[in-house]
Design an enzyme around this catalytic site. Structure first.
Site, short mmCIF file in Angstrom:
data_model
loop_
_atom_site.label_atom_id
_atom_site.label_comp_id
_atom_site.label_asym_id
_atom_site.label_seq_id
_atom_site.Cartn_x
_atom_site.Cartn_y
_atom_site.Cartn_z
N CYS A 128 0.81 -1.22 0.00
CA CYS A 128 0.00 0.00 0.00
C CYS A 128 0.85 1.27 0.00
O CYS A 128 0.32 2.36 -0.24
CB CYS A 128 -0.96 0.00 1.18
SG CYS A 128 -2.07 -1.41 1.18
N HIS A 260 -2.89 7.24 3.13
CA HIS A 260 -3.41 5.99 2.59
C HIS A 260 -4.78 5.74 3.21
O HIS A 260 -4.95 5.88 4.43
CB HIS A 260 -2.43 4.85 2.92
CG HIS A 260 -2.96 3.50 2.59
ND1 HIS A 260 -3.60 3.22 1.40
CD2 HIS A 260 -2.97 2.34 3.30
CE1 HIS A 260 -3.97 1.97 1.39
NE2 HIS A 260 -3.60 1.40 2.53
N ASN A 290 -10.19 0.29 0.92
CA ASN A 290 -8.73 0.37 0.79
C ASN A 290 -8.34 -0.16 -0.59
O ASN A 290 -8.48 -1.35 -0.87
CB ASN A 290 -8.11 -0.49 1.91
CG ASN A 290 -6.59 -0.49 1.89
OD1 ASN A 290 -5.98 -0.14 0.87
ND2 ASN A 290 -5.99 -0.90 2.99
N1 COA Z 1 -18.08 -8.08 11.01
C1 COA Z 1 -18.42 -8.34 12.30
N2 COA Z 1 -17.51 -8.69 13.22
C2 COA Z 1 -16.23 -8.78 12.82
C3 COA Z 1 -15.83 -8.52 11.50
C4 COA Z 1 -16.82 -8.17 10.58
N3 COA Z 1 -16.55 -7.90 9.29
N4 COA Z 1 -14.50 -8.69 11.41
C5 COA Z 1 -14.07 -9.03 12.63
N5 COA Z 1 -15.11 -9.09 13.47
C6 COA Z 1 -15.13 -9.43 14.89
C7 COA Z 1 -13.95 -10.27 15.29
O1 COA Z 1 -14.16 -11.63 15.00
C8 COA Z 1 -13.90 -10.00 16.79
O2 COA Z 1 -14.83 -10.83 17.40
P1 COA Z 1 -14.51 -11.51 18.83
O3 COA Z 1 -14.29 -10.34 19.76
O4 COA Z 1 -15.71 -12.29 19.10
O5 COA Z 1 -13.27 -12.30 18.60
C9 COA Z 1 -14.39 -8.57 16.89
O6 COA Z 1 -15.05 -8.26 15.65
C10 COA Z 1 -13.29 -7.57 17.12
O7 COA Z 1 -12.27 -7.88 16.23
P2 COA Z 1 -11.02 -6.94 16.06
O8 COA Z 1 -10.11 -7.51 15.04
O9 COA Z 1 -10.47 -6.61 17.41
O10 COA Z 1 -11.73 -5.65 15.49
P3 COA Z 1 -11.10 -4.25 15.22
O11 COA Z 1 -11.85 -3.23 15.94
O12 COA Z 1 -9.61 -4.27 15.39
O13 COA Z 1 -11.41 -4.04 13.68
C11 COA Z 1 -10.27 -4.16 11.60
C12 COA Z 1 -10.91 -4.94 12.74
C13 COA Z 1 -9.73 -5.15 10.60
C14 COA Z 1 -11.32 -3.29 10.96
C15 COA Z 1 -9.13 -3.26 12.19
O14 COA Z 1 -8.28 -4.05 13.00
C16 COA Z 1 -8.31 -2.62 11.14
O15 COA Z 1 -8.79 -1.79 10.39
N6 COA Z 1 -7.00 -2.93 11.08
C17 COA Z 1 -6.13 -2.37 10.11
C18 COA Z 1 -6.30 -3.12 8.82
C19 COA Z 1 -5.70 -2.41 7.66
O16 COA Z 1 -5.79 -1.21 7.55
N7 COA Z 1 -5.09 -3.16 6.75
C20 COA Z 1 -4.52 -2.66 5.58
C21 COA Z 1 -3.25 -1.95 5.86
S1 COA Z 1 -2.57 -1.33 4.40
#
Ligand code: COA
Length: 339
Positions: A128, A260, A290
Site C-alpha cells: 500500500c 493511505h 482500501n
Molecule cells: N463483522 C463483524 N464482526 C467482525 C468482522 C466483521 N466484518 N471482522 C471481525 N469481526 C469481529 C472479530 O471476529 C472479533 O470478534 P470476537 O471479539 O468475538 O473475537 C471482533 O469483531 C473484534 O475484532 P477486532 O479484530 O479486534 O476488530 P477491530 O476493531 O480491530 O477491527 C479491523 C478490525 C480489521 C477493521 C481493524 O483491526 C483494522 O482496520 N485494522 C487495520 C487493517 C488495515 O488497515 N489493513 C490494511 C493496511 S494497508
C-alpha cells in the site's frame, strides 16, 4: 532514509530541477459493492463495517478489467490534465501488488496501450506504500537529470486476492487506479522531501502468498488487523513528522495530508496524536475502501478536483502497508515553469 531534494546536476550544468505533479487522474470500476451486499456474503453487518472502518462501499473490477487496463484509464486523464502526449513520456512506473501477469510488468502493458513508445517501464511493489515509493523514485530520476516526464500509477484489483468468506479482510478492500504525471521544472514548486522505510520483521502481519513461493495456495490476503492498525497509526505520525522536519516545516505549515485510505479510525487516531485537525486529512475511504497502492493517487486526484489544494500549499502524502512498509512525501503544490 531522508532525502533532501531538489538540487542536482543536469546535463553538466548545475541546475535545480524540481519534480512537479502536473497531471492527475483516476479510474474506479463501475460495480459498487455496499456493506449491505457484504451482509449476504459473510457474517457481518452494515453498521459494524461502517463503525469499525468508515467504509460504506467499494468498487469491484469487471471480469475483463485488470490493474493495467484500469491504470490506462487513469493515465489518459492525467496526461490530458498535464497536456502531455504519451510519446513524450520517459518512464512509466506502475505501483501494484496485483499485476496482470507475474511478468512482464503491468507498466509494460500500460506503456504499449498508451503508445508511450519512448518510455522505459517497470512495476514497483511496496504494497500500500507503493505509489509514494514510486513517486519518490520518479522524483529522483528527475532530480538527477535523467528523465523529464514520468507517469506514476497505482492500480490494484484486490478483489482477486480476497477470501470472500473471511469477514476480517474482505470488507476492507476495493479495486481502482490513480495516476499522476511528474515533470521536471527549473523553478519551484515541486516535491521537497520524502521518507521511505520498511520493517521486514512484520512481513507476516499482512501478506498474500503467491505461486512462486512454497505456499500451495489459495492465494488470499492474510492479516493481523489489530497489529496492523497500531503500526499504521504510529507510522503515519512518525513519517509525517519526519518529512515535515526535514524541510524545516512545522506541522501547522502543512495545509493538507493525503493519507493511505485504509480506515477512518486510523486517520482520526493519527490526527489526534499529531494534534492536527482531522479536517486537514483528506478522506474518501467511505466510497472506495482500501485500494492499496491506488488509494493515495485516487485521493490526491479527488482532493484537487474538490479544490482542496491551492498554489503554494504544502501537502503530505503518507502511506503504510505490507512489508511493513511506509512512505511519506512532502510537496509544494502549484504551477510553475516547466523545462
Ligand atoms: N463483522 C463483524 N464482526 C467482525 C468482522 C466483521 N466484518 N471482522 C471481525 N469481526 C469481529 C472479530 O471476529 C472479533 O470478534 P470476537 O471479539 O468475538 O473475537 C471482533 O469483531 C473484534 O475484532 P477486532 O479484530 O479486534 O476488530 P477491530 O476493531 O480491530 O477491527 C479491523 C478490525 C480489521 C477493521 C481493524 O483491526 C483494522 O482496520 N485494522 C487495520 C487493517 C488495515 O488497515 N489493513 C490494511 C493496511 S494497508
Amino acid at each position: 532514509m531522508l532525502y533532501f531534494a531538489p538540487i542536482s546536476r543536469w546535463k553538466g550544468i548545475s541546475l535545480a530541477r524540481y519534480a512537479r505533479i502536473t497531471g492527475w487522474g483516476k479510474y474506479l470500476p463501475e460495480k459498487v459493492l455496499t456493506n449491505k451486499d457484504l451482509e449476504r456474503l459473510v457474517d457481518t453487518t452494515e453498521a459494524w463495517i461502517l463503525a469499525r472502518t468508515g467504509i460504506k462501499e467499494r468498487r469491484i473490477a469487471a471480469d475483463d478489467e485488470t490493474a493495467s487496463s484500469m491504470a490506462v484509464h487513469a493515465a489518459r486523464q492525467a496526461l490530458k490534465v498535464a497536456k502531455l502526449s504519451p510519446d513524450s513520456l520517459d518512464l512509466v512506473i506502475t505501483a501494484t501488488c496485483t499485476p496482470d501477469l507475474i511478468f512482464p510488468a503491468s507498466a509494460a502493458l500500460v506503456q504499449h496501450e498508451l503508445g508511450a513508445e519512448n518510455a522505459a517501464a517497470f512495476d514497483l511493489n511496496a504494497a500500500c506504500s507503493g505509489f509514494i515509493y514510486a513517486l519518490a523514485t520518479a522524483s529522483q530520476f528527475i532530480a538527477s537529470g535523467t528523465y523529464t516526464n514520468i507517469l506514476v500509477l497505482g492500480s490494484e484489483v484486490y478483489s482477486r486476492i480476497l477470501d470472500w468468506q473471511d469477514r476480517s479482510t474482505c470488507i476492507l478492500f476495493g479495486d481502482g487506479a490513480g495516476a499522476v504525471v511528474m515533470q521536471a521544472s527549473d523553478t519551484p514548486p515541486g516535491s521537497l522531501n520524502f521518507v521511505l522505510g520498511n520493517d521486514g520483521s512484520g512481513v507476516d502481519l499482512i501478506y498474500t502468498p503467491g505461486p512462486c513461493g512454497t505456499n500451495k495456495g489459495p492465494y488470499y490476503i492474510k492479516m493481523s488487523g489489530s497489529e496492523v492498525f497500531k503500526f499504521a497509526v504510529n507510522i503515519i505520525c512518525l513519517a509525517t513528522r519526519q518529512v515535515a522536519k526535514s524541510a524545516n516545516l512545522d506541522l501547522k505549515d502543512i495545509e493538507l495530508i493525503v493519507p493511505h485510505q485504509a480506515n477512518t479510525r486510523i486517520i482520526k487516531a493519527a490526527a489526534k496524536f499529531l494534534e492536527i485537525p482531522a479536517g486537514k486529512f483528506f478522506v474518501n475511504v467511505d466510497k472506495y475502501g482500501n485500494t492499496s497502492a491506488a488509494s493515495v493517487p485516487i485521493a490526491l486526484c479527488e482532493a484537487v478536483e474538490a479544490g482542496r489544494l491551492r498554489n503554494g500549499d504544502h501537502v503530505v502524502l503518507v502511506g503504510f502497508g505490507g512489508g511493513l512498509s511506509w512512505a511519506a512525501m512532502l510537496l509544494e503544490w502549484g504551477a510553475g515553469r516547466k523545462l
